[in-house]
Motif scaffolding. Sequence first.
Motif, PDB file in Angstrom:
ATOM      1  N   ALA A  12       0.779  -0.926   0.090  1.00 14.55           N
ATOM      2  CA  ALA A  12      -0.100   0.121   0.188  1.00 14.55           C
ATOM      3  C   ALA A  12       1.016   1.316  -0.044  1.00 14.55           C
ATOM      4  CB  ALA A  12      -0.983  -0.060   1.109  1.00 14.55           C
ATOM      5  N   TYR A  13       1.826   1.280   0.647  1.00 16.60           N
ATOM      6  CA  TYR A  13       2.983   2.066   0.699  1.00 16.60           C
ATOM      7  C   TYR A  13       3.589   2.624  -0.779  1.00 16.60           C
ATOM      8  CZ  TYR A  13       7.496   4.627   1.346  1.00 16.60           C
ATOM      9  OH  TYR A  13       8.498   5.607   1.394  1.00 16.60           O
ATOM     10  N   ARG A  14       3.750   1.403  -1.476  1.00 17.09           N
ATOM     11  CA  ARG A  14       4.530   1.511  -2.734  1.00 17.09           C
ATOM     12  C   ARG A  14       3.482   2.037  -3.728  1.00 17.09           C
ATOM     13  NH1 ARG A  14       7.095  -1.163  -5.692  1.00 17.09           N
ATOM     14  NH2 ARG A  14       5.648  -2.810  -6.207  1.00 17.09           N
ATOM     15  N   THR A  15       2.150   1.775  -3.624  1.00 19.57           N
ATOM     16  CA  THR A  15       1.370   2.007  -4.713  1.00 19.57           C
ATOM     17  C   THR A  15       0.263   3.102  -4.465  1.00 19.57           C
ATOM     18  OG1 THR A  15       0.025   0.108  -3.837  1.00 19.57           O
ATOM     19  CG2 THR A  15       1.601  -0.471  -5.599  1.00 19.57           C
ATOM     20  N   SER A  16       0.067   3.578  -3.150  1.00 20.43           N
ATOM     21  CA  SER A  16      -0.874   4.517  -2.860  1.00 20.43           C
ATOM     22  C   SER A  16      -0.291   5.993  -2.759  1.00 20.43           C
ATOM     23  CB  SER A  16      -1.764   3.990  -1.709  1.00 20.43           C
ATOM     24  OG  SER A  16      -2.561   4.963  -1.239  1.00 20.43           O
ATOM     25  N   ASP A  17      -0.947   6.965  -2.971  1.00 21.61           N
ATOM     26  CA  ASP A  17      -0.767   8.251  -2.855  1.00 21.61           C
ATOM     27  C   ASP A  17      -1.720   9.059  -1.647  1.00 21.61           C
ATOM     28  OD1 ASP A  17       1.520   8.487  -4.352  1.00 21.61           O
ATOM     29  OD2 ASP A  17       0.436   8.948  -6.294  1.00 21.61           O
ATOM     30  N   MET A  18      -2.366   8.047  -0.882  1.00 26.58           N
ATOM     31  CA  MET A  18      -3.441   8.505  -0.179  1.00 26.58           C
ATOM     32  C   MET A  18      -2.790   9.603   0.809  1.00 26.58           C
ATOM     33  SD  MET A  18      -5.811   6.384   2.571  1.00 26.58           S
ATOM     34  CE  MET A  18      -7.171   6.141   1.331  1.00 26.58           C
ATOM     35  N   PHE A  19      -1.654   9.479   1.269  1.00 22.26           N
ATOM     36  CA  PHE A  19      -1.149  10.034   2.735  1.00 22.26           C
ATOM     37  C   PHE A  19       0.216  11.000   2.098  1.00 22.26           C
ATOM     38  CE2 PHE A  19      -2.961   6.732   5.297  1.00 22.26           C
ATOM     39  CZ  PHE A  19      -3.957   7.367   5.935  1.00 22.26           C
ATOM     40  N   GLY A  20       0.237  10.941   0.961  1.00 19.74           N
ATOM     41  CA  GLY A  20       1.098  11.795   0.240  1.00 19.74           C
ATOM     42  C   GLY A  20       2.614  11.652   0.766  1.00 19.74           C
ATOM     43  N   GLN A  21       3.364  12.311   1.240  1.00 20.29           N
ATOM     44  CA  GLN A  21       4.694  12.008   1.807  1.00 20.29           C
ATOM     45  C   GLN A  21       4.649  11.274   3.118  1.00 20.29           C
ATOM     46  OE1 GLN A  21       7.330  15.477   1.859  1.00 20.29           O
ATOM     47  NE2 GLN A  21       7.568  15.297  -0.429  1.00 20.29           N
ATOM     48  N   ASN A  22       3.512  11.144   3.496  1.00 19.52           N
ATOM     49  CA  ASN A  22       3.222  10.364   5.049  1.00 19.52           C
ATOM     50  C   ASN A  22       2.840   9.055   4.607  1.00 19.52           C
ATOM     51  OD1 ASN A  22       4.178  12.528   6.713  1.00 19.52           O
ATOM     52  ND2 ASN A  22       2.152  13.582   6.494  1.00 19.52           N
ATOM     53  N   GLY A  23       3.279   8.597   3.597  1.00 20.66           N
ATOM     54  CA  GLY A  23       2.746   7.058   3.510  1.00 20.66           C
ATOM     55  C   GLY A  23       3.183   5.866   3.873  1.00 20.66           C
ATOM     56  N   TYR A  24       4.172   6.177   4.694  1.00 23.32           N
ATOM     57  CA  TYR A  24       4.792   5.273   5.699  1.00 23.32           C
ATOM     58  C   TYR A  24       3.774   4.862   6.854  1.00 23.32           C
ATOM     59  CZ  TYR A  24       5.535   9.231   8.848  1.00 23.32           C
ATOM     60  OH  TYR A  24       5.245  10.360   9.500  1.00 23.32           O
ATOM     61  N   VAL A  25       2.699   5.494   6.953  1.00 23.34           N
ATOM     62  CA  VAL A  25       1.606   5.323   7.759  1.00 23.34           C
ATOM     63  C   VAL A  25       1.076   3.802   7.365  1.00 23.34           C
ATOM     64  CG1 VAL A  25      -0.919   6.000   8.595  1.00 23.34           C
ATOM     65  CG2 VAL A  25       1.077   7.654   8.390  1.00 23.34           C
ATOM     66  N   PHE A  26       1.134   3.503   6.240  1.00 22.55           N
ATOM     67  CA  PHE A  26       0.469   2.344   5.748  1.00 22.55           C
ATOM     68  C   PHE A  26       1.578   0.964   6.167  1.00 22.55           C
ATOM     69  CE2 PHE A  26      -1.444   4.233   1.960  1.00 22.55           C
ATOM     70  CZ  PHE A  26      -2.809   4.025   2.428  1.00 22.55           C
ATOM     71  N   ILE A  27       2.685   1.398   6.402  1.00 15.80           N
ATOM     72  CA  ILE A  27       3.742   0.476   6.859  1.00 15.80           C
ATOM     73  C   ILE A  27       3.665   0.286   8.399  1.00 15.80           C
ATOM     74  CG2 ILE A  27       6.235  -0.166   7.394  1.00 15.80           C
ATOM     75  CD1 ILE A  27       6.808   1.139   4.566  1.00 15.80           C
TER      76      ILE A  27
END
Length: 98
Positions: free
Chosen positions: A64-79
């Motif tokens: 989800a971190y690799r393929t989503s732009d949901m949280f922008g630069q804070n995509g690490y939230v998925f991890i």
Amino acid sequence: MCFYHDRWKILVGIILFLLWDVLDCTDGNIARLTHTSSPVGVFFDAAAGYAAVAFIYLSVGVEAYRTSDMFGQNGYVFIIIGAASSILDLLARIVYQK
């Protein structure tokens, strides 16, 4: 990044996980039915179940971190969510079994 080619990898991963899940449920039943279960088999069956739970949520979070732009630069939230899900699921299994 070409998401089209990643879809095949995701699909293969899902199919392999479902195949493992079906076989994991089947082998214990066959062992009990044929009276061939052993403490070593029980240990490896439980260890494989814990390993699958430990990594499935984390791997979904990484993908989800690799393929989503949901949280922008804070995509690490998925991890973080994936890791927390893995840890909490393992803790629930440990509490339930002990």
